[in-house]
Design an enzyme around this catalytic site. Structure first.
Site, PDB file in Angstrom:
ATOM      1  N   SER A 180      -1.228  12.959  39.935  1.00  0.00           N
ATOM      2  CA  SER A 180      -2.038  14.020  39.351  1.00  0.00           C
ATOM      3  C   SER A 180      -1.183  14.899  38.433  1.00  0.00           C
ATOM      4  CB  SER A 180      -2.705  14.808  40.486  1.00  0.00           C
ATOM      5  OG  SER A 180      -3.762  15.607  40.016  1.00  0.00           O
TER       6      SER A 180
ATOM      7  N   ASP B 106     -12.901   9.200  39.658  1.00  0.00           N
ATOM      8  CA  ASP B 106     -11.995  10.331  39.461  1.00  0.00           C
ATOM      9  C   ASP B 106     -12.239  10.897  38.065  1.00  0.00           C
ATOM     10  OD1 ASP B 106      -9.804  12.026  39.083  1.00  0.00           O
ATOM     11  OD2 ASP B 106      -8.300  10.540  39.639  1.00  0.00           O
TER      12      ASP B 106
ATOM     13  N   HIS C 259      -9.870  10.661  43.497  1.00  0.00           N
ATOM     14  CA  HIS C 259      -8.610  11.380  43.337  1.00  0.00           C
ATOM     15  C   HIS C 259      -8.066  11.734  44.730  1.00  0.00           C
ATOM     16  CE1 HIS C 259      -6.114  13.497  40.399  1.00  0.00           C
ATOM     17  NE2 HIS C 259      -5.942  14.458  41.304  1.00  0.00           N
TER      18      HIS C 259
END
Length: 326
Positions: free
Chosen positions: A166, A267, A297
């Site tokens: 991320s 995501d 995610h």
């Protein structure tokens, strides 16, 4: 790229569906309604709920690396016995605002075990106390330390990979560009669902805006805490996909380290992950990309519930072993 079912929830695996239902039942306050301190505590408290048990390592060492401004950046080294070890320098996710070495301890142990390498996890400084580009500067300062002084901890400076999930994937991707510029040799950039774009305007940002763990209000909340002003969204160090250099050009990706990307199908960030892989390929960079179907995610930290997490760990470790020549 994105599958256009009428209801995006229908893309989820049955197990992923159940996990999300449980998460929605226990979540009292949305993260974007919390203070940064509350959000950090909430994330830390939930970090290991769906994780596999922590794996022992021969060496686990906490120390600090000096940042350019004199700040002592905490790091944790996970390593097998031996010297001259290949190393993955790892940056945790959390929107530049939450997360820590502790929240990603299980993941880093797992990657070290599976890839037979050292992992150096980095507690870069967080927003809003430390705005852009502090996190990126800290990330680079630790990577540079690994390449120049890592031998004192038994690390092989000729076999360094950089990685993150991320926001940590953003930091890793930008470090790979900086490493090319500064002639720091890297063998791999390992990117789990990285943020790469400056604006939340891809179809997947709309399609998975609500109900898929990372929600649009969370992304806006984190980014607004991190950036100094709107201009930072268009800086290549924030957005390596479409940000600009000071002279107005997109970041040049030619000659950066080979990339492995592990993306989640459901995501908001999946489209920009695919787009970044495409841009790397166009620049002649070897790219290996996996899209894990039916998961969201953060799925790599849900190994107790999701078989896809174990698959992603194994795939990432295989890429590391190959890059390290193991």
């Amino acid at each position: 790229m994105t599958n256009h079912h009428r209801n995006p929830l229908s893309l989820l695996t049955p197990t992923m569906h159940k996990v999300l239902e449980r998460m929605h039942r226990v979540q009292k306050i949305p993260m974007h309604a919390m203070t940064p301190q509350q959000a950090r505590q909430a994330y830390a408290g939930a970090a290991d709920v769906l994780e596999i048990p922590a794996q022992a390592r021969d060496r686990v060492e906490d120390f600090t690396v000096m940042a350019r401004d004199g700040f002592a950046i905490p790091v944790r080294l996970y390593a097998p016995t031996g010297s001259n070890l290949p190393v993955l320098v790892y940056f945790h996710g959390g929107g530049f605002t939450i997360g820590s070495i502790a929240t990603h301890d299980v993941l880093c142990r797992r990657l070290s075990c599976l890839a037979h390498c050292a992992v150096l996890s980095v507690d870069y400084r967080l927003a809003p106390e430390h705005k852009f580009p502090t996190a990126q500067d800290d990330a680079w300062d630790v990577l540079r330390w690994a390449s120049t002084a890592g031998a004192e901890r038994g690390l092989d400076s000729s076999r360094i990979a950089v990685g993150g999930d991320s926001a940590g994937g953003t930091l890793a991707a930008v470090c790979a560009i900086q490493a090319r510029d500064e002639q720091v040799p890297l063998v791999l950039q390992l990117l789990f669902y990285p943020g790469t774009a400056g604006h939340q305007d891809t179809p997947s940002h709309q399609r998975f805006a609500k109900g898929f763990v990372l929600e649009e209000p969370h992304i806006t909340y984190f980014f607004e805490l991190y950036i100094r002003g709107p201009q930072d969204r268009d800086d290549w160090r924030f957005a390596p996909l479409d940000g600009r250099t000071p002279d107005g050009y997109e970041a040049d990706l030619s000659g950066v380290a080979p990339a492995w990307l592990g993306l989640a199908e459901c995501d908001p960030l999946v489209d920009e992950g695919v787009a970044y892989a495409d841009r790397l390929r166009m620049a002649g960079v070897p790219v290996d990309m996996e899209i894990y179907k039916g998961v969201v995610h953060e799925f790599i930290k849900m190994g107790r519930a999701l078989p896809e997490a174990a698959q992603a760990h194994a795939d990432a470790a295989r890429a590391l072993r190959s890059a390290f020549g193991l």
